[in-house]
Design an enzyme around this catalytic site. Structure first.
Site, short mmCIF file in Angstrom:
data_model
loop_
_atom_site.label_atom_id
_atom_site.label_comp_id
_atom_site.label_asym_id
_atom_site.label_seq_id
_atom_site.Cartn_x
_atom_site.Cartn_y
_atom_site.Cartn_z
N LYS A 47 0.82 -1.21 0.00
CA LYS A 47 0.00 0.00 0.00
C LYS A 47 0.86 1.26 0.00
CE LYS A 47 -4.24 1.73 0.89
NZ LYS A 47 -4.68 2.27 -0.36
N GLY A 90 6.03 0.67 6.19
CA GLY A 90 6.97 -0.27 5.58
C GLY A 90 7.18 0.00 4.10
N CYS A 91 6.10 0.33 3.40
CA CYS A 91 6.19 0.59 1.96
C CYS A 91 6.96 1.88 1.69
CB CYS A 91 4.79 0.66 1.35
SG CYS A 91 3.91 -0.92 1.51
N THR A 92 6.78 2.87 2.55
CA THR A 92 7.52 4.12 2.41
C THR A 92 9.00 3.89 2.65
OG1 THR A 92 5.58 5.41 3.07
CG2 THR A 92 7.74 6.48 3.29
N ALA A 137 10.42 2.04 -0.44
CA ALA A 137 10.49 2.91 -1.62
C ALA A 137 11.60 3.95 -1.46
CB ALA A 137 9.15 3.59 -1.85
#
Length: 176
Positions: free
Chosen positions: A63, A68-70, A73
């Site tokens: 998402k 975690g995704c930030t 990325a």
């Protein structure tokens, strides 16, 4: 009360069975990477064939704009020069739409494409989709694809804080 508990257990087991019954197999190392064509944040299409002749870090993530995704990325963003120096491009895929990707990319100055797999078909073709019926979420899987379009390495257990460095180390080994 016991009937309600039993019904919930049965529904939970049915959801688990449904998830695994519809889960595609993860492509094997050495096999051809499943092809795809998906839009990015600017609604420009990207295909696997666009990256032919170069290494591709194809990472699936759950998402946009979540912790975690930030972290993952931004690590790819910060290490992009090293990755590109090793001949690799980075592409992220989630089931979020292009508008969400645009906001996420702008907020964190992400210089690589984030592709929208709104129906989850591409994530599923890589075995990277959690499908709970009405809710679909990409799993945090990464595939290192070689210049010939084959899966060179699969990462199914990702530490977001050091994942890009792990890929850099692996690329250096492959280049030797």
């Amino acid at each position: 009360m016991l009937k309600i508990f039993a019904a919930l257990v049965i529904m939970g087991l049915a959801l688990i069975a449904f998830r695994f019954a519809n889960a595609a197999a993860i492509p094997k190392t050495g096999s051809a990477a499943p092809s795809f064509t998906l839009p990015d944040a600017k609604k420009q299409n990207h295909s696997l064939a666009d990256y032919s002749g170069q290494w591709l870090v194809l990472y699936f993530y759950p998402k946009d704009d979540t912790p975690g995704c930030t972290k993952e990325a931004c690590s790819f963003r910060d290490d992009l020069f090293q990755l590109e120096k090793l001949g690799a491009k980075v592409v992220g895929i989630s089931v979020d739409d292009s508008a969400s990707h645009a906001k996420f990319a702008e907020k964190y100055s992400l210089p690589f494409p984030l592709l929208s797999d709104a129906d989850g078909k591409v994530a599923d073709s890589y075995g990277a989709l959690t499908n709970l019926g009405i809710i679909k979420i990409a799993k945090r899987y990464t595939f290192l694809i070689d210049p010939k379009g084959n899966i060179a390495k699969t990462y199914l257990s990702v530490d977001t804080s050091r994942h890009s460095q792990e890929i850099i180390e692996d690329l250096k080994k492959f280049k030797q």
